[in-house]
Write a protein that holds these residues in place. Structure first.
Motif, PDB file in Angstrom:
ATOM      1  N   LYS A   1      49.944  53.448  56.031  1.00 53.14           N
ATOM      2  CA  LYS A   1      49.193  53.119  54.817  1.00 53.14           C
ATOM      3  C   LYS A   1      50.134  52.577  53.753  1.00 53.14           C
ATOM      4  CE  LYS A   1      45.717  56.648  55.567  1.00 53.14           C
ATOM      5  NZ  LYS A   1      45.144  57.891  55.065  1.00 53.14           N
ATOM      6  N   ILE A   2      49.866  51.347  53.359  1.00 52.21           N
ATOM      7  CA  ILE A   2      50.636  50.728  52.293  1.00 52.21           C
ATOM      8  C   ILE A   2      49.722  50.618  51.088  1.00 52.21           C
ATOM      9  CG2 ILE A   2      51.883  48.674  51.553  1.00 52.21           C
ATOM     10  CD1 ILE A   2      52.705  48.319  54.504  1.00 52.21           C
ATOM     11  N   ALA A   3      50.144  51.278  50.001  1.00 53.36           N
ATOM     12  CA  ALA A   3      49.334  51.350  48.784  1.00 53.36           C
ATOM     13  C   ALA A   3      49.799  50.300  47.787  1.00 53.36           C
ATOM     14  CB  ALA A   3      49.453  52.740  48.176  1.00 53.36           C
ATOM     15  N   ILE A   4      48.833  49.617  47.194  1.00 55.52           N
ATOM     16  CA  ILE A   4      49.106  48.640  46.152  1.00 55.52           C
ATOM     17  C   ILE A   4      48.638  49.292  44.850  1.00 55.52           C
ATOM     18  CG2 ILE A   4      48.574  46.373  45.227  1.00 55.52           C
ATOM     19  CD1 ILE A   4      48.977  47.171  48.912  1.00 55.52           C
ATOM     20  N   VAL A   5      49.595  49.611  43.975  1.00 56.81           N
ATOM     21  CA  VAL A   5      49.305  50.398  42.780  1.00 56.81           C
ATOM     22  C   VAL A   5      49.880  49.727  41.538  1.00 56.81           C
ATOM     23  CG1 VAL A   5      49.232  52.573  44.083  1.00 56.81           C
ATOM     24  CG2 VAL A   5      51.390  51.832  43.039  1.00 56.81           C
ATOM     25  N   GLY A   6      49.472  50.251  40.374  1.00 54.53           N
ATOM     26  CA  GLY A   6      50.028  49.771  39.122  1.00 54.53           C
ATOM     27  C   GLY A   6      49.006  49.750  38.013  1.00 54.53           C
ATOM     28  N   PRO A   7      49.439  49.320  36.837  1.00 59.51           N
ATOM     29  CA  PRO A   7      48.545  49.239  35.687  1.00 59.51           C
ATOM     30  C   PRO A   7      47.403  48.251  35.909  1.00 59.51           C
ATOM     31  CG  PRO A   7      50.841  49.092  34.991  1.00 59.51           C
ATOM     32  CD  PRO A   7      50.821  48.967  36.487  1.00 59.51           C
ATOM     33  N   GLU A   8      46.479  48.246  34.981  1.00 53.95           N
ATOM     34  CA  GLU A   8      45.337  47.338  35.036  1.00 53.95           C
ATOM     35  C   GLU A   8      45.804  45.879  34.988  1.00 53.95           C
ATOM     36  OE1 GLU A   8      41.929  49.688  32.547  1.00 53.95           O
ATOM     37  OE2 GLU A   8      43.450  48.667  31.387  1.00 53.95           O
ATOM     38  N   SER A   9      45.022  45.023  35.608  1.00 52.30           N
ATOM     39  CA  SER A   9      45.205  43.573  35.541  1.00 52.30           C
ATOM     40  C   SER A   9      46.586  43.135  36.024  1.00 52.30           C
ATOM     41  CB  SER A   9      44.944  43.063  34.115  1.00 52.30           C
ATOM     42  OG  SER A   9      44.819  41.657  34.111  1.00 52.30           O
ATOM     43  N   THR A  10      47.001  43.694  37.150  1.00 50.90           N
ATOM     44  CA  THR A  10      48.290  43.302  37.731  1.00 50.90           C
ATOM     45  C   THR A  10      48.135  42.709  39.129  1.00 50.90           C
ATOM     46  OG1 THR A  10      48.673  45.593  38.452  1.00 50.90           O
ATOM     47  CG2 THR A  10      49.677  44.924  36.362  1.00 50.90           C
ATOM     48  N   GLY A  11      46.905  42.423  39.525  1.00 50.95           N
ATOM     49  CA  GLY A  11      46.676  41.735  40.789  1.00 50.95           C
ATOM     50  C   GLY A  11      46.604  42.618  42.019  1.00 50.95           C
ATOM     51  N   LYS A  12      46.338  43.915  41.836  1.00 46.26           N
ATOM     52  CA  LYS A  12      46.310  44.847  42.972  1.00 46.26           C
ATOM     53  C   LYS A  12      45.273  44.437  44.020  1.00 46.26           C
ATOM     54  CE  LYS A  12      45.599  48.365  40.260  1.00 46.26           C
ATOM     55  NZ  LYS A  12      45.715  47.733  38.939  1.00 46.26           N
ATOM     56  N   SER A  13      44.067  44.162  43.588  1.00 39.45           N
ATOM     57  CA  SER A  13      42.993  43.835  44.536  1.00 39.45           C
ATOM     58  C   SER A  13      43.296  42.552  45.294  1.00 39.45           C
ATOM     59  CB  SER A  13      41.656  43.697  43.807  1.00 39.45           C
ATOM     60  OG  SER A  13      41.303  44.909  43.200  1.00 39.45           O
ATOM     61  N   ILE A  14      43.777  41.550  44.589  1.00 38.46           N
ATOM     62  CA  ILE A  14      44.076  40.269  45.229  1.00 38.46           C
ATOM     63  C   ILE A  14      45.187  40.434  46.255  1.00 38.46           C
ATOM     64  CG2 ILE A  14      45.070  37.973  44.803  1.00 38.46           C
ATOM     65  CD1 ILE A  14      43.518  38.040  42.099  1.00 38.46           C
ATOM     66  N   ILE A  15      46.265  41.116  45.877  1.00 42.40           N
ATOM     67  CA  ILE A  15      47.395  41.302  46.797  1.00 42.40           C
ATOM     68  C   ILE A  15      46.970  42.121  48.011  1.00 42.40           C
ATOM     69  CG2 ILE A  15      49.642  42.463  47.062  1.00 42.40           C
ATOM     70  CD1 ILE A  15      49.833  39.730  45.669  1.00 42.40           C
ATOM     71  N   SER A  16      46.193  43.178  47.783  1.00 48.60           N
ATOM     72  CA  SER A  16      45.734  44.009  48.890  1.00 48.60           C
ATOM     73  C   SER A  16      44.921  43.178  49.887  1.00 48.60           C
ATOM     74  CB  SER A  16      44.913  45.180  48.360  1.00 48.60           C
ATOM     75  OG  SER A  16      44.506  46.014  49.406  1.00 48.60           O
ATOM     76  N   GLU A  17      44.018  42.372  49.380  1.00 44.95           N
ATOM     77  CA  GLU A  17      43.188  41.527  50.249  1.00 44.95           C
ATOM     78  C   GLU A  17      44.024  40.466  50.956  1.00 44.95           C
ATOM     79  OE1 GLU A  17      40.162  40.100  47.592  1.00 44.95           O
ATOM     80  OE2 GLU A  17      39.355  42.124  47.299  1.00 44.95           O
ATOM     81  N   GLN A  18      44.965  39.850  50.226  1.00 41.46           N
ATOM     82  CA  GLN A  18      45.814  38.820  50.836  1.00 41.46           C
ATOM     83  C   GLN A  18      46.680  39.411  51.951  1.00 41.46           C
ATOM     84  OE1 GLN A  18      47.803  37.422  47.247  1.00 41.46           O
ATOM     85  NE2 GLN A  18      46.716  35.467  47.368  1.00 41.46           N
ATOM     86  N   LEU A  19      47.257  40.572  51.692  1.00 42.62           N
ATOM     87  CA  LEU A  19      48.097  41.200  52.711  1.00 42.62           C
ATOM     88  C   LEU A  19      47.279  41.592  53.938  1.00 42.62           C
ATOM     89  CD1 LEU A  19      50.411  43.390  50.452  1.00 42.62           C
ATOM     90  CD2 LEU A  19      51.112  41.415  51.834  1.00 42.62           C
ATOM     91  N   ALA A  20      46.110  42.158  53.711  1.00 43.99           N
ATOM     92  CA  ALA A  20      45.256  42.540  54.843  1.00 43.99           C
ATOM     93  C   ALA A  20      44.887  41.311  55.670  1.00 43.99           C
ATOM     94  CB  ALA A  20      44.005  43.251  54.340  1.00 43.99           C
ATOM     95  N   ARG A  21      44.561  40.230  54.997  1.00 43.96           N
ATOM     96  CA  ARG A  21      44.225  38.987  55.703  1.00 43.96           C
ATOM     97  C   ARG A  21      45.444  38.471  56.485  1.00 43.96           C
ATOM     98  NH1 ARG A  21      41.253  37.375  51.833  1.00 43.96           N
ATOM     99  NH2 ARG A  21      42.867  36.364  50.626  1.00 43.96           N
ATOM    100  N   PHE A  22      46.602  38.470  55.852  1.00 47.26           N
ATOM    101  CA  PHE A  22      47.821  37.972  56.497  1.00 47.26           C
ATOM    102  C   PHE A  22      48.167  38.787  57.737  1.00 47.26           C
ATOM    103  CE2 PHE A  22      52.403  37.932  57.156  1.00 47.26           C
ATOM    104  CZ  PHE A  22      52.652  36.573  57.222  1.00 47.26           C
ATOM    105  N   TYR A  23      48.053  40.109  57.635  1.00 44.07           N
ATOM    106  CA  TYR A  23      48.407  40.981  58.758  1.00 44.07           C
ATOM    107  C   TYR A  23      47.220  41.236  59.692  1.00 44.07           C
ATOM    108  CZ  TYR A  23      52.871  41.826  56.491  1.00 44.07           C
ATOM    109  OH  TYR A  23      54.108  41.654  55.929  1.00 44.07           O
ATOM    110  N   GLY A  24      46.064  40.663  59.382  1.00 40.16           N
ATOM    111  CA  GLY A  24      44.900  40.780  60.254  1.00 40.16           C
ATOM    112  C   GLY A  24      44.341  42.184  60.339  1.00 40.16           C
TER     113      GLY A  24
END
Length: 181
Positions: A7-30
């Motif tokens: 499990k790789i967690a994407i965390v941090g303050p608001e408006s730092t791109g967590k959702s976008i990065i999480s989705e991009q990484l999941a797509r990249f790694y399938g």
């Protein structure tokens, strides 16, 4: 005995791109990206949230994560935030965190964390509360303290647009390479 996914967690303050990065990484790694449960929970909340709401979010995030584990391809999943966010918010808003959340923090660790830096411009969103630069800095410092307290393995991710994704992917590749050998 069933193997748990990495499990790789994407965390941090608001408006730092967590959702976008999480989705991009999941797509990249399938594989799968676990969305942030609190966004759906709070979307129709027409009152100030309470400590009970934070507990509901805690249980909801855990349940959502468990429900998506079977879809982790190659034993890897990305989590758009974690219930550690509940601790951050409870401490800030209510001055403390319920014991049931605290007791689970050590036993429900994530394998690796990507801490999103505050170098992205603020994007207004009805579910976001802290746009001021000093508040963003404060919460980034809180995240660093929380991850350090957990002795978490983490990397701060900076950059804008494709550069941010590239930095996140490189951090994951390096971490996987060091832990799969």
């Amino acid at each position: 005995m069933e193997n748990k996914p990495i499990k790789i967690a994407i965390v941090g303050p608001e408006s730092t791109g967590k959702s976008i990065i999480s989705e991009q990484l999941a797509r990249f790694y399938g594989t799968v990206s676990v969305p942030e449960y609190s966004r759906e929970y709070c979307r129709n909340l027409n009152r100030a949230y309470t400590l009970q709401d934070e507990l509901n979010i805690y249980y909801g995030q855990l349940a959502l994560e468990r429900s998506l584990e079977p879809f982790a391809v190659n034993g890897l999943m990305f989590c758009d935030t974690t219930f550690l966010t509940v601790k951050v918010w409870c401490d800030y808003l209510f001055g403390n965190t319920p014991e049931e959340v605290l007791s689970r923090l050590k036993s429900h660790a994530y394998d690796y964390y990507l801490l999103m830096n505050i170098d992205l411009p603020w994007e207004d969103d009805p579910l976001r509360d802290f746009p001021e630069p000093e508040q963003r800095t404060y919460f980034l410092d809180v995240w660093k303290q929380e991850l350090t307290a957990l002795q978490a393995d983490y990397q701060i991710i900076s950059g804008v647009g494709e550069e941010r994704f590239t930095h996140a992917r490189q951090a994951v590749d390096l971490w996987l390479g060091n832990h799969n050998s």
